[in-house]
Structure formats: structure tokens, C-alpha cells
Scaffold this motif. Structure first.
Motif, short mmCIF file in Angstrom:
data_model
loop_
_atom_site.label_atom_id
_atom_site.label_comp_id
_atom_site.label_asym_id
_atom_site.label_seq_id
_atom_site.Cartn_x
_atom_site.Cartn_y
_atom_site.Cartn_z
N ALA A 172 -71.78 56.41 85.42
CA ALA A 172 -71.97 55.81 84.09
C ALA A 172 -72.62 56.80 83.12
CB ALA A 172 -72.83 54.55 84.18
N MET A 173 -73.46 57.69 83.66
CA MET A 173 -74.25 58.58 82.80
C MET A 173 -73.67 59.98 82.67
SD MET A 173 -76.37 56.64 81.57
CE MET A 173 -76.97 58.00 80.59
N PHE A 196 -71.57 61.23 80.87
CA PHE A 196 -71.34 61.69 79.49
C PHE A 196 -72.56 62.42 78.94
CE2 PHE A 196 -73.60 57.76 78.81
CZ PHE A 196 -74.35 57.98 77.67
N TRP A 251 -85.80 48.65 87.50
CA TRP A 251 -86.47 49.32 88.62
C TRP A 251 -87.79 48.64 88.96
CZ3 TRP A 251 -86.45 55.39 88.76
CH2 TRP A 251 -85.13 55.83 89.02
N PHE A 255 -80.96 57.24 92.42
CA PHE A 255 -79.82 57.03 91.53
C PHE A 255 -78.57 56.70 92.33
CE2 PHE A 255 -82.59 60.27 89.41
CZ PHE A 255 -83.09 59.42 88.43
N ARG A 256 -77.97 55.54 92.03
CA ARG A 256 -76.77 55.09 92.72
C ARG A 256 -75.55 55.88 92.22
NH1 ARG A 256 -77.20 49.18 90.35
NH2 ARG A 256 -77.31 50.59 88.57
N LEU A 290 -87.05 61.54 79.16
CA LEU A 290 -86.13 60.53 78.61
C LEU A 290 -85.72 59.53 79.69
CD1 LEU A 290 -84.58 59.97 75.94
CD2 LEU A 290 -82.74 61.41 76.82
N ILE A 291 -85.42 60.04 80.88
CA ILE A 291 -85.01 59.17 82.00
C ILE A 291 -86.16 58.22 82.36
CG2 ILE A 291 -84.44 59.19 84.46
CD1 ILE A 291 -82.84 61.84 83.85
N ASP A 338 -74.68 54.75 88.84
CA ASP A 338 -75.56 55.30 87.80
C ASP A 338 -75.06 56.68 87.39
OD1 ASP A 338 -77.32 53.12 88.06
OD2 ASP A 338 -78.50 54.13 89.59
N PHE A 395 -75.65 63.42 81.28
CA PHE A 395 -76.20 64.34 82.29
C PHE A 395 -75.80 63.85 83.68
CE2 PHE A 395 -79.64 61.76 80.25
CZ PHE A 395 -79.64 60.72 81.16
N ARG A 409 -86.53 55.40 79.84
CA ARG A 409 -85.51 54.34 79.91
C ARG A 409 -85.64 53.46 81.15
NH1 ARG A 409 -81.55 54.95 75.69
NH2 ARG A 409 -80.76 53.04 76.61
N VAL A 410 -86.01 54.04 82.30
CA VAL A 410 -86.17 53.18 83.47
C VAL A 410 -87.48 52.38 83.37
CG1 VAL A 410 -84.67 54.45 85.05
CG2 VAL A 410 -87.09 55.06 84.93
N MET A 430 -82.50 50.97 81.23
CA MET A 430 -81.60 51.66 82.16
C MET A 430 -82.14 51.51 83.57
SD MET A 430 -78.96 53.18 80.93
CE MET A 430 -78.49 52.69 79.29
N PRO A 431 -81.30 51.33 84.59
CA PRO A 431 -79.89 51.04 84.45
C PRO A 431 -79.68 49.69 83.76
CG PRO A 431 -80.52 51.20 86.79
CD PRO A 431 -81.75 51.36 85.98
N CYS A 432 -78.51 49.50 83.13
CA CYS A 432 -78.34 48.30 82.30
C CYS A 432 -78.11 47.03 83.13
CB CYS A 432 -77.25 48.51 81.26
SG CYS A 432 -75.83 49.41 81.85
C1 HEM Z 1 -81.20 54.88 86.92
C2 HEM Z 1 -80.02 54.99 86.32
C3 HEM Z 1 -79.87 55.38 84.88
C4 HEM Z 1 -80.66 56.19 84.10
C5 HEM Z 1 -81.90 56.96 84.54
C6 HEM Z 1 -80.08 56.20 82.76
C7 HEM Z 1 -80.62 56.91 81.68
C8 HEM Z 1 -80.11 56.88 80.40
C9 HEM Z 1 -80.66 57.60 79.29
C10 HEM Z 1 -81.90 58.49 79.36
C11 HEM Z 1 -79.86 57.36 78.21
C12 HEM Z 1 -80.01 57.94 76.82
C13 HEM Z 1 -79.06 59.15 76.78
C14 HEM Z 1 -79.14 59.98 75.53
O1 HEM Z 1 -79.63 59.50 74.50
O2 HEM Z 1 -78.70 61.15 75.61
C15 HEM Z 1 -78.81 56.45 78.63
C16 HEM Z 1 -77.78 55.96 77.84
C17 HEM Z 1 -76.75 55.15 78.28
N1 HEM Z 1 -76.55 54.68 79.56
FE1 HEM Z 1 -77.76 55.04 81.16
N2 HEM Z 1 -78.98 55.41 82.76
C18 HEM Z 1 -78.81 54.89 84.02
C19 HEM Z 1 -77.80 54.02 84.44
C20 HEM Z 1 -76.78 53.54 83.65
C21 HEM Z 1 -75.78 52.57 84.08
C22 HEM Z 1 -75.70 51.94 85.48
C23 HEM Z 1 -74.97 52.38 83.02
C24 HEM Z 1 -73.78 51.48 82.89
C25 HEM Z 1 -73.77 50.27 83.44
C26 HEM Z 1 -75.45 53.18 81.92
C27 HEM Z 1 -74.88 53.25 80.67
C28 HEM Z 1 -75.42 53.90 79.57
C29 HEM Z 1 -74.84 53.89 78.25
C30 HEM Z 1 -73.57 53.13 77.85
C31 HEM Z 1 -75.67 54.67 77.45
C32 HEM Z 1 -75.50 54.97 75.95
C33 HEM Z 1 -75.92 53.77 75.14
C34 HEM Z 1 -77.39 53.51 75.25
O3 HEM Z 1 -78.20 54.40 74.93
O4 HEM Z 1 -77.75 52.37 75.64
N3 HEM Z 1 -76.56 53.88 82.34
N4 HEM Z 1 -78.99 56.18 79.97
#
Ligand code: HEM
Length: 71
Positions: free
Chosen positions: A18-19, A21, A53, A11-12, A37-38, A15, A23, A41-42, A47-49
Motif C-alpha cells: 500500500a505504501m 508509492f 497499532w 510491517f505486513r 513521519l512513520i 502495508d 517508501f 502516523r502509527v 496508519m495503517p488505515c
Molecule cells: C504500518 C503501516 C503503514 C505505515 C507506517 C504508513 C505510513 C504512511 C505515511 C507516513 C504516510 C504519509 C506519506 C507521505 O506524506 O509521503 C502514508 C500515506 C498513505 N498511506 Fe500509509 N502507512 C501504512 C499502511 C498503509 C495501509 C495498510 C494502507 C492502505 C490500506 C495505506 C495507505 C496510504 C495512503 C492511501 C496514503 C496517502 C493518503 C494519506 O496520507 O492518508 N497505508 N502512510
């Protein structure tokens, strides 16, 4: 295999911030609690958006979860 040596470096810094909010990706307890869940999404590429991976990172996370999330 351990969280500190093998999983946390996946995880950078961006990352993590961004997350924060939802965890803390650098926290063992948070990643363990949200592991399914993680992985979902990967693995589905949402995720990451900004990147997807590769198989090596995915396989490392899968193995760690299958091993019972060792710290
Ligand atoms: C390996 C890195 C990451 C992992 C494992 C990850 C994992 C997740 C997971 C599991 C959720 C759902 C959260 C929930 O429902 O409680 C989520 C949501 C979100 N993540 Fe990440 N994330 C990563 C990187 C990022 C990055 C780099 C960004 C921004 C560029 C980002 C922005 C968001 C946003 C805006 C949401 C809420 C909207 C959505 O569900 O699409 N995340 N992420």
C-alpha cells in the motif's frame, strides 16, 4: 534491537504494497529516512488505515528510533 529482527516484522505485506508509492517499509534505508513521519502516523492511528497499532508495537518503534535506528 535491530531493524531486521524487531522493526521489519511490524510491517505486513499489505502495508508494504500500500505504501510503495512513498517508501518501502521493508527497506532499512527508507524506514530510517522516514522514521519520524512513520512514527507520527502509527502513533496518531491514521496508519495503517485498517487497524491501530497497540502500545507494544508503538513502543518497539519508539525505542528503535531513540537508539539511533540500528540496522
Ligand atoms: C504500518 C503501516 C503503514 C505505515 C507506517 C504508513 C505510513 C504512511 C505515511 C507516513 C504516510 C504519509 C506519506 C507521505 O506524506 O509521503 C502514508 C500515506 C498513505 N498511506 Fe500509509 N502507512 C501504512 C499502511 C498503509 C495501509 C495498510 C494502507 C492502505 C490500506 C495505506 C495507505 C496510504 C495512503 C492511501 C496514503 C496517502 C493518503 C494519506 O496520507 O492518508 N497505508 N502512510
Amino acid at each position: 534491537m535491530s531493524f531486521t529482527a524487531d522493526i521489519k516484522p511490524l510491517f505486513r505485506e499489505e502495508d508494504r504494497s500500500a505504501m510503495d508509492f512513498a517508501f518501502d517499509l521493508w527497506s532499512y534505508d527508507d524506514v530510517k529516512t522516514n522514521a519520524a513521519l512513520i512514527l507520527e502516523r502509527v502513533a496518531d492511528g491514521t496508519m495503517p488505515c485498517d487497524e491501530t497499532w497497540g502500545d507494544d508495537k508503538l513502543q518497539r518503534l519508539r525505542t528503535w528510533i531513540a537508539d539511533g535506528c540500528p540496522p
